[in-house]
Design an enzyme around this catalytic site. Structure first.
Site, PDB file in Angstrom:
ATOM      1  CG  HIS A 203      -0.277   0.375   2.483  1.00 50.85           C
ATOM      2  ND1 HIS A 203       0.403  -0.553   3.216  1.00 50.85           N
ATOM      3  CD2 HIS A 203      -0.152   1.553   3.138  1.00 50.85           C
ATOM      4  CE1 HIS A 203       0.913   0.037   4.285  1.00 50.85           C
ATOM      5  NE2 HIS A 203       0.600   1.307   4.264  1.00 50.85           N
TER       6      HIS A 203
HETATM    7  C1  UD1 Z   1      -1.856   5.627   5.610  1.00 52.97           C
HETATM    8  C2  UD1 Z   1      -0.561   6.129   6.233  1.00 52.97           C
HETATM    9  C3  UD1 Z   1       0.449   5.008   6.301  1.00 52.97           C
HETATM   10  C4  UD1 Z   1      -0.140   3.783   6.975  1.00 52.97           C
HETATM   11  C5  UD1 Z   1      -1.446   3.410   6.304  1.00 52.97           C
HETATM   12  C6  UD1 Z   1      -2.121   2.244   6.964  1.00 52.97           C
HETATM   13  C7  UD1 Z   1      -0.089   8.493   5.733  1.00 52.97           C
HETATM   14  C8  UD1 Z   1       0.754   9.429   4.957  1.00 52.97           C
HETATM   15  N1  UD1 Z   1       0.063   7.190   5.437  1.00 52.97           N
HETATM   16  O1  UD1 Z   1      -1.576   5.250   4.270  1.00 52.97           O
HETATM   17  O2  UD1 Z   1       1.565   5.427   7.046  1.00 52.97           O
HETATM   18  O3  UD1 Z   1       0.769   2.724   6.897  1.00 52.97           O
HETATM   19  O4  UD1 Z   1      -2.338   4.543   6.342  1.00 52.97           O
HETATM   20  O5  UD1 Z   1      -3.101   1.687   6.128  1.00 52.97           O
HETATM   21  O6  UD1 Z   1      -0.842   8.905   6.593  1.00 52.97           O
HETATM   22  N2  UD1 Z   1      -8.721   4.981   0.835  1.00 52.97           N
HETATM   23  C9  UD1 Z   1      -9.993   4.491   0.688  1.00 52.97           C
HETATM   24  N3  UD1 Z   1     -10.685   4.183   1.824  1.00 52.97           N
HETATM   25  C10 UD1 Z   1     -10.172   4.355   3.070  1.00 52.97           C
HETATM   26  C11 UD1 Z   1      -8.872   4.874   3.207  1.00 52.97           C
HETATM   27  C12 UD1 Z   1      -8.158   5.184   2.065  1.00 52.97           C
HETATM   28  O7  UD1 Z   1     -10.494   4.319  -0.406  1.00 52.97           O
HETATM   29  O8  UD1 Z   1     -10.862   4.051   4.055  1.00 52.97           O
HETATM   30  C13 UD1 Z   1      -7.929   5.268  -0.391  1.00 52.97           C
HETATM   31  C14 UD1 Z   1      -8.143   6.648  -0.924  1.00 52.97           C
HETATM   32  O9  UD1 Z   1      -8.089   6.587  -2.299  1.00 52.97           O
HETATM   33  C15 UD1 Z   1      -6.924   7.393  -0.415  1.00 52.97           C
HETATM   34  C16 UD1 Z   1      -5.853   6.318  -0.434  1.00 52.97           C
HETATM   35  O10 UD1 Z   1      -6.559   5.122  -0.118  1.00 52.97           O
HETATM   36  O11 UD1 Z   1      -6.617   8.502  -1.176  1.00 52.97           O
HETATM   37  C17 UD1 Z   1      -4.732   6.528   0.508  1.00 52.97           C
HETATM   38  O12 UD1 Z   1      -5.220   6.688   1.842  1.00 52.97           O
HETATM   39  P1  UD1 Z   1      -4.346   7.503   2.915  1.00 52.97           P
HETATM   40  O13 UD1 Z   1      -5.019   7.461   4.230  1.00 52.97           O
HETATM   41  O14 UD1 Z   1      -4.003   8.832   2.362  1.00 52.97           O
HETATM   42  O15 UD1 Z   1      -2.995   6.697   2.966  1.00 52.97           O
HETATM   43  P2  UD1 Z   1      -2.721   5.149   3.194  1.00 52.97           P
HETATM   44  O16 UD1 Z   1      -2.093   4.619   1.965  1.00 52.97           O
HETATM   45  O17 UD1 Z   1      -3.899   4.409   3.728  1.00 52.97           O
END
Ligand code: UD1
Length: 358
Positions: A203
Protein backbone atom coordinates in the site's frame (compact mmCIF):
# COMPACT_ATOMS: atom_id res chain seq x y z
CA UNK A 1 -6.32 12.76 34.21
CA UNK A 2 -7.89 13.51 30.89
CA UNK A 3 -6.17 12.25 27.75
CA UNK A 4 -7.11 13.11 24.20
CA UNK A 5 -6.10 10.38 21.75
CA UNK A 6 -5.89 11.09 18.02
CA UNK A 7 -6.30 8.17 15.63
CA UNK A 8 -7.28 7.96 11.98
CA UNK A 9 -5.69 5.08 10.08
CA UNK A 10 -6.01 1.31 10.34
CA UNK A 11 -2.82 0.50 12.32
CA UNK A 12 -3.70 3.25 14.82
CA UNK A 13 -7.01 1.59 15.62
CA UNK A 14 -5.14 -1.61 16.45
CA UNK A 15 -2.64 0.24 18.67
CA UNK A 16 -5.38 2.26 20.38
CA UNK A 17 -7.29 -0.86 21.45
CA UNK A 18 -5.00 -1.97 24.33
CA UNK A 19 -4.14 1.62 25.31
CA UNK A 20 -7.75 2.79 25.58
CA UNK A 21 -8.54 -0.18 27.78
CA UNK A 22 -5.61 0.63 30.10
CA UNK A 23 -6.21 4.40 30.22
CA UNK A 24 -9.89 3.95 31.07
CA UNK A 25 -9.09 1.89 34.19
CA UNK A 26 -8.12 5.07 36.04
CA UNK A 27 -8.46 8.06 33.69
CA UNK A 28 -10.73 9.72 31.20
CA UNK A 29 -10.06 9.40 27.48
CA UNK A 30 -11.47 11.51 24.67
CA UNK A 31 -11.06 9.52 21.48
CA UNK A 32 -10.82 11.53 18.25
CA UNK A 33 -11.03 9.75 14.88
CA UNK A 34 -9.80 12.06 12.12
CA UNK A 35 -11.66 10.07 9.45
CA UNK A 36 -8.46 9.49 7.41
CA UNK A 37 -9.63 5.89 6.91
CA UNK A 38 -13.37 5.58 6.48
CA UNK A 39 -14.28 2.41 4.52
CA UNK A 40 -15.90 -0.26 6.69
CA UNK A 41 -13.00 -2.66 6.09
CA UNK A 42 -10.40 0.00 6.93
CA UNK A 43 -12.08 1.45 10.01
CA UNK A 44 -15.35 0.25 11.62
CA UNK A 45 -14.39 -3.42 11.21
CA UNK A 46 -11.50 -2.84 13.66
CA UNK A 47 -13.59 -0.92 16.19
CA UNK A 48 -16.08 -3.81 16.28
CA UNK A 49 -13.50 -6.57 16.35
CA UNK A 50 -11.18 -5.03 18.93
CA UNK A 51 -13.97 -3.50 21.06
CA UNK A 52 -12.50 -0.04 20.70
CA UNK A 53 -14.74 2.56 22.34
CA UNK A 54 -16.83 4.61 19.96
CA UNK A 55 -14.91 7.83 19.09
CA UNK A 56 -16.17 10.91 20.93
CA UNK A 57 -15.47 12.91 17.78
CA UNK A 58 -15.18 11.88 14.13
CA UNK A 59 -13.66 14.70 12.09
CA UNK A 60 -14.61 12.95 8.82
CA UNK A 61 -11.77 14.50 6.81
CA UNK A 62 -11.58 11.61 4.30
CA UNK A 63 -8.91 11.30 1.62
CA UNK A 64 -6.97 14.07 -0.08
CA UNK A 65 -3.56 15.44 -0.97
CA UNK A 66 -1.21 15.51 2.01
CA UNK A 67 -1.46 19.26 2.57
CA UNK A 68 -5.22 19.45 2.17
CA UNK A 69 -5.84 16.35 4.27
CA UNK A 70 -3.58 17.49 7.12
CA UNK A 71 -4.95 21.03 6.97
CA UNK A 72 -8.53 19.74 7.23
CA UNK A 73 -7.54 17.72 10.28
CA UNK A 74 -5.89 20.75 11.90
CA UNK A 75 -8.91 22.98 11.31
CA UNK A 76 -11.31 20.44 12.80
CA UNK A 77 -9.09 19.22 15.63
CA UNK A 78 -8.21 22.61 17.08
CA UNK A 79 -11.68 23.54 18.42
CA UNK A 80 -12.08 20.05 19.90
CA UNK A 81 -8.78 20.26 21.78
CA UNK A 82 -9.48 23.84 22.89
CA UNK A 83 -12.83 22.82 24.32
CA UNK A 84 -11.69 19.55 25.90
CA UNK A 85 -8.53 20.97 27.53
CA UNK A 86 -6.84 17.56 27.98
CA UNK A 87 -3.84 17.02 30.29
CA UNK A 88 -2.03 15.44 27.36
CA UNK A 89 -2.55 14.54 23.70
CA UNK A 90 -1.57 11.02 22.61
CA UNK A 91 -0.57 10.16 19.04
CA UNK A 92 0.57 6.91 17.40
CA UNK A 93 3.00 6.12 14.62
CA UNK A 94 3.56 8.12 11.49
CA UNK A 95 0.42 8.97 9.53
CA UNK A 96 -0.99 12.33 8.56
CA UNK A 97 -3.31 11.99 11.58
CA UNK A 98 -0.20 11.70 13.77
CA UNK A 99 1.20 14.89 12.27
CA UNK A 100 -2.04 16.81 12.79
CA UNK A 101 -2.28 15.70 16.43
CA UNK A 102 1.34 16.71 17.03
CA UNK A 103 0.99 20.17 15.51
CA UNK A 104 -2.20 21.00 17.39
CA UNK A 105 -0.83 19.89 20.77
CA UNK A 106 2.39 21.84 20.22
CA UNK A 107 0.58 25.00 19.11
CA UNK A 108 -1.82 24.83 22.05
CA UNK A 109 0.99 24.07 24.54
CA UNK A 110 -0.47 20.76 25.63
CA UNK A 111 1.94 17.95 26.61
CA UNK A 112 2.29 15.54 23.71
CA UNK A 113 3.02 11.81 24.00
CA UNK A 114 4.13 9.90 20.90
CA UNK A 115 3.75 6.14 20.83
CA UNK A 116 6.12 4.33 18.47
CA UNK A 117 8.57 7.22 18.77
CA UNK A 118 12.09 7.12 17.33
CA UNK A 119 11.43 4.89 14.32
CA UNK A 120 13.42 6.00 11.27
CA UNK A 121 13.81 4.80 7.70
CA UNK A 122 16.15 7.76 6.94
CA UNK A 123 14.25 8.22 3.70
CA UNK A 124 12.59 11.63 3.67
CA UNK A 125 10.85 10.80 0.39
CA UNK A 126 8.41 8.76 2.46
CA UNK A 127 5.56 10.87 3.86
CA UNK A 128 5.66 8.70 6.98
CA UNK A 129 9.29 9.64 7.69
CA UNK A 130 8.46 13.35 7.56
CA UNK A 131 5.51 12.78 9.90
CA UNK A 132 7.61 10.79 12.38
CA UNK A 133 10.44 13.28 12.54
CA UNK A 134 8.11 16.23 13.13
CA UNK A 135 6.02 14.29 15.67
CA UNK A 136 9.11 13.26 17.65
CA UNK A 137 10.58 16.74 17.70
CA UNK A 138 7.32 18.24 18.94
CA UNK A 139 6.65 15.54 21.55
CA UNK A 140 7.44 15.86 25.26
CA UNK A 141 7.06 12.17 26.03
CA UNK A 142 8.45 9.49 23.72
CA UNK A 143 7.41 5.86 23.98
CA UNK A 144 9.94 3.82 22.02
CA UNK A 145 9.33 0.23 20.91
CA UNK A 146 13.02 -0.69 20.47
CA UNK A 147 16.55 0.20 21.63
CA UNK A 148 17.27 1.41 18.11
CA UNK A 149 14.42 3.92 18.40
CA UNK A 150 15.87 5.29 21.67
CA UNK A 151 19.30 5.63 20.02
CA UNK A 152 17.80 7.37 16.97
CA UNK A 153 16.16 10.00 19.16
CA UNK A 154 19.33 10.60 21.20
CA UNK A 155 21.30 11.10 17.98
CA UNK A 156 18.80 13.82 17.04
CA UNK A 157 19.31 15.55 20.40
CA UNK A 158 16.11 14.30 22.01
CA UNK A 159 17.33 13.10 25.39
CA UNK A 160 14.50 13.65 27.87
CA UNK A 161 11.12 12.00 28.26
CA UNK A 162 12.33 8.79 26.59
CA UNK A 163 10.78 5.49 27.65
CA UNK A 164 11.53 2.07 26.19
CA UNK A 165 8.23 0.21 26.54
CA UNK A 166 8.26 -2.41 23.77
CA UNK A 167 5.80 -2.58 20.95
CA UNK A 168 2.14 -1.86 21.65
CA UNK A 169 1.08 -3.87 18.60
CA UNK A 170 2.35 -6.92 20.47
CA UNK A 171 -0.18 -6.15 23.25
CA UNK A 172 -2.97 -5.97 20.67
CA UNK A 173 -1.82 -9.15 18.99
CA UNK A 174 -1.66 -11.13 22.24
CA UNK A 175 -5.24 -10.12 23.02
CA UNK A 176 -6.71 -11.43 19.79
CA UNK A 177 -4.36 -14.01 18.27
CA UNK A 178 -6.42 -17.02 17.13
CA UNK A 179 -5.38 -20.45 18.43
CA UNK A 180 -3.67 -22.96 16.11
CA UNK A 181 -6.98 -24.80 15.65
CA UNK A 182 -8.90 -21.60 14.89
CA UNK A 183 -6.19 -20.57 12.41
CA UNK A 184 -6.32 -23.97 10.71
CA UNK A 185 -10.11 -23.65 10.35
CA UNK A 186 -9.86 -20.12 8.97
CA UNK A 187 -7.33 -20.99 6.30
CA UNK A 188 -9.13 -24.21 5.34
CA UNK A 189 -12.28 -22.19 4.77
CA UNK A 190 -10.31 -20.11 2.27
CA UNK A 191 -9.11 -23.27 0.52
CA UNK A 192 -5.52 -22.71 1.60
CA UNK A 193 -2.90 -25.19 2.74
CA UNK A 194 -0.66 -24.19 5.66
CA UNK A 195 2.87 -23.08 4.70
CA UNK A 196 2.08 -23.31 0.99
CA UNK A 197 0.91 -19.81 0.26
CA UNK A 198 2.27 -16.27 0.33
CA UNK A 199 0.46 -13.54 2.23
CA UNK A 200 0.86 -10.20 0.44
CA UNK A 201 0.05 -6.58 1.35
CA UNK A 202 1.15 -3.55 -0.69
CA UNK A 203 0.00 0.00 0.00
CA UNK A 204 2.96 2.41 0.28
CA UNK A 205 2.88 5.36 -2.10
CA UNK A 206 6.42 4.61 -3.34
CA UNK A 207 5.13 1.28 -4.67
CA UNK A 208 1.51 1.97 -5.60
CA UNK A 209 2.12 5.35 -7.25
CA UNK A 210 5.13 4.22 -9.29
CA UNK A 211 3.89 2.03 -12.20
CA UNK A 212 7.31 0.40 -12.68
CA UNK A 213 7.54 -0.66 -9.05
CA UNK A 214 3.94 -1.81 -8.97
CA UNK A 215 4.34 -3.88 -12.17
CA UNK A 216 7.59 -5.43 -11.00
CA UNK A 217 6.02 -6.60 -7.71
CA UNK A 218 2.87 -7.89 -9.42
CA UNK A 219 4.84 -9.75 -12.10
CA UNK A 220 6.81 -11.48 -9.35
CA UNK A 221 3.59 -12.57 -7.68
CA UNK A 222 2.07 -13.83 -10.92
CA UNK A 223 5.17 -15.85 -11.80
CA UNK A 224 5.57 -17.36 -8.33
CA UNK A 225 4.92 -21.09 -8.03
CA UNK A 226 3.10 -20.47 -4.76
CA UNK A 227 -0.50 -19.51 -4.20
CA UNK A 228 -0.74 -15.81 -3.32
CA UNK A 229 -3.32 -14.39 -0.89
CA UNK A 230 -3.55 -10.66 -1.45
CA UNK A 231 -5.92 -8.47 0.61
CA UNK A 232 -6.00 -5.29 -1.44
CA UNK A 233 -5.84 -1.82 0.15
CA UNK A 234 -8.29 0.56 -1.62
CA UNK A 235 -5.53 2.82 -2.95
CA UNK A 236 -3.70 -0.22 -4.37
CA UNK A 237 -6.87 -1.46 -6.07
CA UNK A 238 -7.37 1.96 -7.66
CA UNK A 239 -3.77 2.08 -8.93
CA UNK A 240 -3.84 -1.51 -10.20
CA UNK A 241 -6.93 -0.63 -12.23
CA UNK A 242 -5.27 2.55 -13.56
CA UNK A 243 -2.28 0.61 -14.91
CA UNK A 244 -4.50 -2.27 -16.17
CA UNK A 245 -2.95 -4.87 -13.89
CA UNK A 246 -6.15 -5.65 -12.02
CA UNK A 247 -7.65 -7.91 -14.70
CA UNK A 248 -4.36 -9.73 -15.21
CA UNK A 249 -4.17 -10.48 -11.48
CA UNK A 250 -7.78 -11.66 -11.49
CA UNK A 251 -7.05 -14.01 -14.37
CA UNK A 252 -3.97 -15.49 -12.69
CA UNK A 253 -4.79 -18.87 -11.22
CA UNK A 254 -2.38 -18.60 -8.30
CA UNK A 255 -3.62 -15.19 -7.09
CA UNK A 256 -6.48 -14.77 -4.65
CA UNK A 257 -7.56 -11.13 -4.42
CA UNK A 258 -9.56 -10.43 -1.27
CA UNK A 259 -10.82 -7.25 0.48
CA UNK A 260 -8.91 -5.75 3.44
CA UNK A 261 -9.14 -8.29 6.25
CA UNK A 262 -9.96 -7.93 9.93
CA UNK A 263 -7.17 -8.23 12.49
CA UNK A 264 -7.82 -11.85 13.49
CA UNK A 265 -7.98 -13.00 9.86
CA UNK A 266 -4.85 -11.08 9.02
CA UNK A 267 -2.92 -12.66 11.91
CA UNK A 268 -4.21 -16.13 11.04
CA UNK A 269 -3.22 -15.72 7.38
CA UNK A 270 0.23 -14.47 8.35
CA UNK A 271 0.94 -17.17 10.89
CA UNK A 272 0.26 -20.07 8.50
CA UNK A 273 1.90 -18.50 5.43
CA UNK A 274 5.08 -19.83 3.82
CA UNK A 275 6.22 -16.20 3.74
CA UNK A 276 4.82 -12.70 3.98
CA UNK A 277 5.51 -10.14 1.23
CA UNK A 278 4.78 -6.57 2.30
CA UNK A 279 5.69 -2.90 2.34
CA UNK A 280 3.86 -2.28 5.63
CA UNK A 281 5.82 -1.53 8.79
CA UNK A 282 3.37 -3.24 11.14
CA UNK A 283 3.24 -6.43 9.13
CA UNK A 284 7.03 -6.84 9.08
CA UNK A 285 6.88 -6.86 12.86
CA UNK A 286 3.82 -9.10 13.08
CA UNK A 287 5.44 -11.62 10.73
CA UNK A 288 8.47 -11.65 13.04
CA UNK A 289 6.36 -12.18 16.15
CA UNK A 290 4.48 -14.98 14.38
CA UNK A 291 7.77 -16.56 13.21
CA UNK A 292 6.92 -16.27 9.52
CA UNK A 293 9.71 -15.11 7.19
CA UNK A 294 9.11 -11.75 5.54
CA UNK A 295 10.20 -10.18 2.25
CA UNK A 296 9.89 -6.41 2.37
CA UNK A 297 9.46 -4.67 -0.97
CA UNK A 298 11.27 -1.54 0.17
CA UNK A 299 14.91 -0.48 0.17
CA UNK A 300 15.01 0.30 3.88
CA UNK A 301 13.04 -0.41 7.03
CA UNK A 302 12.48 1.13 10.43
CA UNK A 303 12.32 -2.36 11.96
CA UNK A 304 16.01 -3.07 11.36
CA UNK A 305 16.20 -5.84 13.99
CA UNK A 306 13.92 -8.06 11.91
CA UNK A 307 16.50 -7.89 9.10
CA UNK A 308 19.55 -8.34 11.38
CA UNK A 309 18.07 -11.53 12.84
CA UNK A 310 17.53 -12.95 9.34
CA UNK A 311 13.71 -13.09 9.48
CA UNK A 312 13.12 -10.15 7.13
CA UNK A 313 14.72 -9.54 3.72
CA UNK A 314 14.77 -6.16 2.01
CA UNK A 315 14.21 -7.04 -1.63
CA UNK A 316 12.96 -3.70 -2.96
CA UNK A 317 10.26 -3.56 -5.62
CA UNK A 318 12.45 -5.87 -7.71
CA UNK A 319 10.98 -8.96 -9.38
CA UNK A 320 14.28 -10.83 -9.74
CA UNK A 321 15.44 -10.24 -6.17
CA UNK A 322 12.04 -11.11 -4.81
CA UNK A 323 11.83 -14.44 -6.60
CA UNK A 324 15.48 -15.31 -5.91
CA UNK A 325 15.11 -14.59 -2.19
CA UNK A 326 11.89 -16.59 -2.07
CA UNK A 327 13.57 -19.58 -3.71
CA UNK A 328 16.43 -19.57 -1.18
CA UNK A 329 14.35 -18.84 1.91
CA UNK A 330 15.50 -20.55 5.14
CA UNK A 331 14.12 -20.22 8.66
CA UNK A 332 16.74 -18.73 11.02
CA UNK A 333 17.33 -20.87 14.11
CA UNK A 334 17.30 -17.98 16.61
CA UNK A 335 14.28 -15.83 17.37
CA UNK A 336 15.28 -13.27 20.03
CA UNK A 337 12.74 -11.16 21.90
CA UNK A 338 12.89 -7.80 20.10
CA UNK A 339 9.66 -6.12 21.07
CA UNK A 340 9.14 -6.53 24.81
CA UNK A 341 6.55 -8.58 26.62
CA UNK A 342 3.32 -7.24 25.16
CA UNK A 343 2.89 -5.00 28.22
CA UNK A 344 3.45 -1.67 26.51
CA UNK A 345 0.00 -0.21 27.34
CA UNK A 346 0.43 -0.79 31.08
CA UNK A 347 3.96 0.67 31.02
CA UNK A 348 2.84 3.69 28.98
CA UNK A 349 0.03 4.64 31.38
CA UNK A 350 2.37 4.25 34.38
CA UNK A 351 4.99 6.50 32.76
CA UNK A 352 2.33 9.06 31.79
CA UNK A 353 1.12 9.24 35.39
CA UNK A 354 4.64 9.71 36.74
CA UNK A 355 5.78 12.06 33.98
CA UNK A 356 2.76 14.32 34.24
CA UNK A 357 3.07 14.18 38.05
CA UNK A 358 -0.42 12.89 38.87
C1 UD1 B 1 -1.86 5.63 5.61
C2 UD1 B 1 -0.56 6.13 6.23
C3 UD1 B 1 0.45 5.01 6.30
C4 UD1 B 1 -0.14 3.78 6.98
C5 UD1 B 1 -1.45 3.41 6.30
C6 UD1 B 1 -2.12 2.24 6.96
C7 UD1 B 1 -0.09 8.49 5.73
C8 UD1 B 1 0.75 9.43 4.96
N1 UD1 B 1 0.06 7.19 5.44
O1 UD1 B 1 -1.58 5.25 4.27
O2 UD1 B 1 1.56 5.43 7.05
O3 UD1 B 1 0.77 2.72 6.90
O4 UD1 B 1 -2.34 4.54 6.34
O5 UD1 B 1 -3.10 1.69 6.13
O6 UD1 B 1 -0.84 8.91 6.59
N2 UD1 B 1 -8.72 4.98 0.83
C9 UD1 B 1 -9.99 4.49 0.69
N3 UD1 B 1 -10.69 4.18 1.82
C10 UD1 B 1 -10.17 4.36 3.07
C11 UD1 B 1 -8.87 4.87 3.21
C12 UD1 B 1 -8.16 5.18 2.07
O7 UD1 B 1 -10.49 4.32 -0.41
O8 UD1 B 1 -10.86 4.05 4.06
C13 UD1 B 1 -7.93 5.27 -0.39
C14 UD1 B 1 -8.14 6.65 -0.92
O9 UD1 B 1 -8.09 6.59 -2.30
C15 UD1 B 1 -6.92 7.39 -0.42
C16 UD1 B 1 -5.85 6.32 -0.43
O10 UD1 B 1 -6.56 5.12 -0.12
O11 UD1 B 1 -6.62 8.50 -1.18
C17 UD1 B 1 -4.73 6.53 0.51
O12 UD1 B 1 -5.22 6.69 1.84
P1 UD1 B 1 -4.35 7.50 2.91
O13 UD1 B 1 -5.02 7.46 4.23
O14 UD1 B 1 -4.00 8.83 2.36
O15 UD1 B 1 -2.99 6.70 2.97
P2 UD1 B 1 -2.72 5.15 3.19
O16 UD1 B 1 -2.09 4.62 1.97
O17 UD1 B 1 -3.90 4.41 3.73
Amino acid sequence: MKFLTVIGARPQFIKAAPLSKEIRKRHREILVHTGQHYDYGMSRQFFNELHIPRPDFNLEVGSGLHGAQTAAMLAKLEPVVLKQKPDAVIIFGDTNSTLAGALIAAKLHIPLAHIEAGMRSFNRMMPEEVNRVVADHLSNIHFCPTDTAVKNLKKEGITSGLYLVGDIMYDAMKDILPSKDQTAKMIKKMDLVAKQYLFVTIHRAENTDNPDNLSSIMEALISSDKKVVFPVHPRTEKKLKEVSLWNELKRSENILLIPPQGYRESLALQSDAYAVITDSGGIQKEAYLLKTPCLTVRHETEWVETVKTGWNHLVGPDKKRLLKTLAKLKLPSAHPNLYGQGQAARLIVGHLERHLGR
